[in-house]
Design a protein around this motif. Structure first.
Motif, short mmCIF file in Angstrom:
data_model
loop_
_atom_site.label_atom_id
_atom_site.label_comp_id
_atom_site.label_asym_id
_atom_site.label_seq_id
_atom_site.Cartn_x
_atom_site.Cartn_y
_atom_site.Cartn_z
N ALA A 237 42.27 35.97 46.61
CA ALA A 237 43.14 36.50 47.67
C ALA A 237 44.13 37.53 47.13
N SER A 238 44.40 37.49 45.82
CA SER A 238 45.40 38.39 45.24
C SER A 238 44.85 39.76 44.86
N GLY B 68 49.03 41.20 45.56
CA GLY B 68 49.88 40.11 45.10
C GLY B 68 49.45 39.52 43.77
N PHE B 69 48.59 40.23 43.05
CA PHE B 69 48.11 39.76 41.75
C PHE B 69 49.28 39.52 40.80
N GLU C 278 54.34 42.42 44.21
CA GLU C 278 54.27 42.77 45.62
C GLU C 278 52.96 43.50 45.87
N ALA C 279 52.29 43.16 46.95
CA ALA C 279 51.03 43.81 47.30
C ALA C 279 51.28 45.28 47.60
N ASP C 280 50.63 46.15 46.81
CA ASP C 280 50.86 47.58 46.99
C ASP C 280 49.58 48.40 46.86
N GLY C 281 48.45 47.74 46.69
CA GLY C 281 47.19 48.46 46.58
C GLY C 281 46.94 49.13 45.24
N PHE D 215 51.08 53.17 38.08
CA PHE D 215 50.67 53.54 39.43
C PHE D 215 51.90 53.60 40.35
N ARG D 216 52.76 52.60 40.26
CA ARG D 216 53.95 52.56 41.10
C ARG D 216 54.90 53.73 40.79
#
Length: 142
Positions: A58-59, A91-92, A96-99, A137-138
């Motif tokens: 799911a992560s 969410g790995f 925070e989930a950000d793709g 990436f962020r």
């Protein structure tokens, strides 16, 4: 060497659980008292492992699991797999989930019982490198 084909057993595990994204397949492939040791933590019992697999899957969106190579010990009771996981952060590792793209490699050593069930899995993965790549990436996205 005994009659089990440990490489096929582990290959089937990878295919049914990780490549198909099906944690329920764990029920028929691992022992009730199965353990996985990963990141210095041991998770014990089939049910706990099944929950761990579901949370892991799911992560990572667009999850893909690739076998790089696999081989067994001469006795057939151990199978080593080098693997690669790709996808996008959902969410790995608590992020925070950000793709952000995820490209992770690792090694798994399985203990295969004589009855063909998996008993233990020791996993090493390049989680630190994955974290660093997600941070890059962020920074570029900001």
């Amino acid at each position: 060497m005994d009659g089990r084909n440990s490489v096929r057993i582990v290959e089937n595990f990878w295919r049914q659980v990780w490549q198909a994204g099906n944690p329920d397949a764990v029920d028929k492939l691992v022992a009730e008292d199965f353990e996985i040791t990963t990141g210095g933590v041991t998770i014990g019992s089939r049910d706990a492992f099944k929950s761990w697999v579901a949370a892991f899957l799911a992560s990572i969106d667009d999850f893909e699991f690739h076998i790089v190579e696999m081989f067994s010990s001469a006795s057939g009771d151990r199978v080593v797999t080098r693997w690669r996981v790709t996808g996008k952060n959902n969410g790995f590792m608590g992020f925070e989930a950000d793709g952000a793209p995820i490209d992770m490699t690792g090694t798994a050593v399985f203990e295969v019982r004589e009855d063909g069930l998996l008993q233990h899995n020791w996993v090493e993965r390049n989680a630190l490198e994955v974290e660093r790549n997600m941070e890059k990436f962020r920074a570029r996205a900001a």
